[in-house]
Design a protein around this motif. Sequence first.
Motif, mmCIF file in Angstrom:
data_model
loop_
_atom_site.group_PDB
_atom_site.id
_atom_site.type_symbol
_atom_site.label_atom_id
_atom_site.label_comp_id
_atom_site.label_asym_id
_atom_site.label_seq_id
_atom_site.Cartn_x
_atom_site.Cartn_y
_atom_site.Cartn_z
ATOM 1 N N THR A 9 0.832 -1.213 0.000
ATOM 2 C CA THR A 9 0.000 0.000 0.000
ATOM 3 C C THR A 9 0.864 1.259 0.000
ATOM 4 O O THR A 9 0.610 2.225 -0.723
ATOM 5 C CB THR A 9 -0.934 0.001 1.223
ATOM 6 O OG1 THR A 9 -1.738 -1.185 1.206
ATOM 7 C CG2 THR A 9 -1.835 1.233 1.213
ATOM 8 N N PHE A 10 1.912 1.257 0.815
ATOM 9 C CA PHE A 10 2.829 2.408 0.894
ATOM 10 C C PHE A 10 3.503 2.667 -0.456
ATOM 11 O O PHE A 10 3.587 3.809 -0.925
ATOM 12 C CB PHE A 10 3.878 2.161 1.972
ATOM 13 C CG PHE A 10 4.972 3.187 1.996
ATOM 14 C CD1 PHE A 10 4.759 4.448 2.536
ATOM 15 C CD2 PHE A 10 6.220 2.892 1.463
ATOM 16 C CE1 PHE A 10 5.772 5.389 2.540
ATOM 17 C CE2 PHE A 10 7.219 3.824 1.465
ATOM 18 C CZ PHE A 10 7.000 5.085 2.017
ATOM 19 N N CYS A 11 3.968 1.590 -1.093
ATOM 20 C CA CYS A 11 4.640 1.727 -2.394
ATOM 21 C C CYS A 11 3.687 2.282 -3.454
ATOM 22 O O CYS A 11 4.044 3.155 -4.251
ATOM 23 C CB CYS A 11 5.210 0.388 -2.844
ATOM 24 S SG CYS A 11 6.602 -0.177 -1.838
ATOM 25 N N GLN A 12 2.451 1.783 -3.460
ATOM 26 C CA GLN A 12 1.487 2.255 -4.444
ATOM 27 C C GLN A 12 1.152 3.731 -4.220
ATOM 28 O O GLN A 12 1.020 4.507 -5.173
ATOM 29 C CB GLN A 12 0.215 1.404 -4.369
ATOM 30 C CG GLN A 12 0.420 -0.036 -4.854
ATOM 31 C CD GLN A 12 -0.814 -0.901 -4.604
ATOM 32 O OE1 GLN A 12 -1.722 -0.496 -3.890
ATOM 33 N NE2 GLN A 12 -0.803 -2.108 -5.166
ATOM 34 N N LEU A 13 0.986 4.119 -2.935
ATOM 35 C CA LEU A 13 0.670 5.506 -2.618
ATOM 36 C C LEU A 13 1.814 6.440 -3.016
ATOM 37 O O LEU A 13 1.594 7.517 -3.591
ATOM 38 C CB LEU A 13 0.372 5.645 -1.119
ATOM 39 C CG LEU A 13 -0.020 7.048 -0.623
ATOM 40 C CD1 LEU A 13 -1.290 7.525 -1.326
ATOM 41 C CD2 LEU A 13 -0.229 7.029 0.893
ATOM 42 N N THR A 14 3.043 6.008 -2.728
ATOM 43 C CA THR A 14 4.219 6.819 -3.083
ATOM 44 C C THR A 14 4.329 6.991 -4.588
ATOM 45 O O THR A 14 4.579 8.086 -5.093
ATOM 46 C CB THR A 14 5.493 6.165 -2.533
ATOM 47 O OG1 THR A 14 5.379 6.026 -1.114
ATOM 48 C CG2 THR A 14 6.723 7.010 -2.875
ATOM 49 N N THR A 15 4.079 5.884 -5.306
ATOM 50 C CA THR A 15 4.152 5.953 -6.771
ATOM 51 C C THR A 15 3.093 6.893 -7.325
ATOM 52 O O THR A 15 3.365 7.693 -8.249
ATOM 53 C CB THR A 15 3.967 4.549 -7.356
ATOM 54 O OG1 THR A 15 4.966 3.671 -6.833
ATOM 55 C CG2 THR A 15 4.076 4.580 -8.877
ATOM 56 N N ALA A 16 1.900 6.838 -6.757
ATOM 57 C CA ALA A 16 0.817 7.711 -7.216
ATOM 58 C C ALA A 16 1.146 9.180 -6.968
ATOM 59 O O ALA A 16 0.910 10.045 -7.824
ATOM 60 C CB ALA A 16 -0.484 7.319 -6.528
ATOM 61 N N LEU A 17 1.684 9.473 -5.776
ATOM 62 C CA LEU A 17 2.041 10.855 -5.453
ATOM 63 C C LEU A 17 3.135 11.385 -6.386
ATOM 64 O O LEU A 17 3.084 12.538 -6.842
ATOM 65 C CB LEU A 17 2.491 10.954 -3.998
ATOM 66 C CG LEU A 17 1.393 10.784 -2.933
ATOM 67 C CD1 LEU A 17 1.982 10.766 -1.531
ATOM 68 C CD2 LEU A 17 0.360 11.912 -3.055
ATOM 69 N N LEU A 18 4.130 10.554 -6.661
ATOM 70 C CA LEU A 18 5.196 10.968 -7.576
ATOM 71 C C LEU A 18 4.651 11.220 -8.973
ATOM 72 O O LEU A 18 5.059 12.169 -9.669
ATOM 73 C CB LEU A 18 6.305 9.908 -7.619
ATOM 74 C CG LEU A 18 7.210 9.831 -6.386
ATOM 75 C CD1 LEU A 18 8.167 8.650 -6.482
ATOM 76 C CD2 LEU A 18 8.013 11.134 -6.236
#
Length: 398
Positions: A9-18
């Motif tokens: 979940t953290f990785c997906q959220l970070t990717t989306a924000l970037l």
Amino acid sequence: MFLKTLWLTFCQLTTALLAVFFIVASLKPHWIKNIDKLLFPSTQVDFNARDNSNDVEKQRYTEVQPLSQRNFRLAAHLAMPTVVHVFTSQNNLRAPKHPFLSDPFLKRFFGKDFELFYPGLKEKNSLGSGVIVSENGHIITNNHVIDKADMIEVALADGRKERAEIIGTDPETDLAVLKINANKMQIIKFGETKSLYVGDPVLAIGNPFGVGQTATQGIVSALGRNELNINTFENFIQTDAAINPGNSGGALVDIQGKLVGINTAIYSQTGSSVGIGFAIPVDLVKQVFSNIATYGRVKRGYLGVQPTDIDRRIAEKLDLNFSEGTYIKKLLAKGPGAKGGLLPGDIVLRVNNTEVKNTQKFLLVVSNLSPGSKATITVLRNGEEKLLQVTVGERPKT
């Protein structure tokens, strides 16, 4: 399992924000143009020293960037409009005679006036730089730039070209003052030599090789350079800012865009910059300009003595354990020094309150004295210090 899900979940959220950040940066960069100011606060530039500035210019020169880069941009903006190109021409120079002109057959064929067909006259052109120092159109440049010139033309930074006249020259410092009739000129602001230190950043501005106005970056490499056998009076600023042919007479400025020197010479075996350039310090420039603007020439102090450095032979003869000062070898009969009590064999230690470390320093200090003024000369004579009051004369024209 829970930790694995949390990590995904953290990785997906970070990717989306970037992804969102890059999209905004590409399509709407002005939305985030001030984010670097929040992350990297910087010192604002003081514009009190610049006249007629407006908010648009201030914003242009205070954009967030490395401090040194911002200051150089401001220095260039302030100083470059005050630097001019100096073009000179010298007529009636006789070119080397061609050997055919001495050929007896050709002389007999064309007659005794054969050489008139090939007078061998040519025009010599040269270029340099100069700095606008007054609203009346006064320009400071090097004497060697305009020496023996028959015509001098000055090109301003805005493209205007004006004929210039010579107001005065000072070959002993290699400075000259020109004047043009023009209006709406930006003039340079003077700095102070005492504010310079080794390591300070500087810009050299001029017209190298005639390519156009150019600014090169460097630092103050050394101060008080002398004994270079370039000028009679030497107290050069050494810099590694690139100085090339055509830069002579141009400006050396500090990060505030203030004049700290006039670029004059380089040390090079190729004729191009190798990182060792020399500039006349601004205090000497101001003194020469003031004298020429007032009197049409430079008035210098004079004592009528022949000084020399203290070498090993003199030190042994006088039983000295130091080499600082200058040894008075000869005096001009009835000269200012002789009238003031100086004698051959005296060692000058101080002039007024200024220490004399060598002969070059002595000549420079004396030249800065006003003719007719009183000077206190401290000498070492027979192992004892003596104070002499000397009335300073005026150095004769060489």
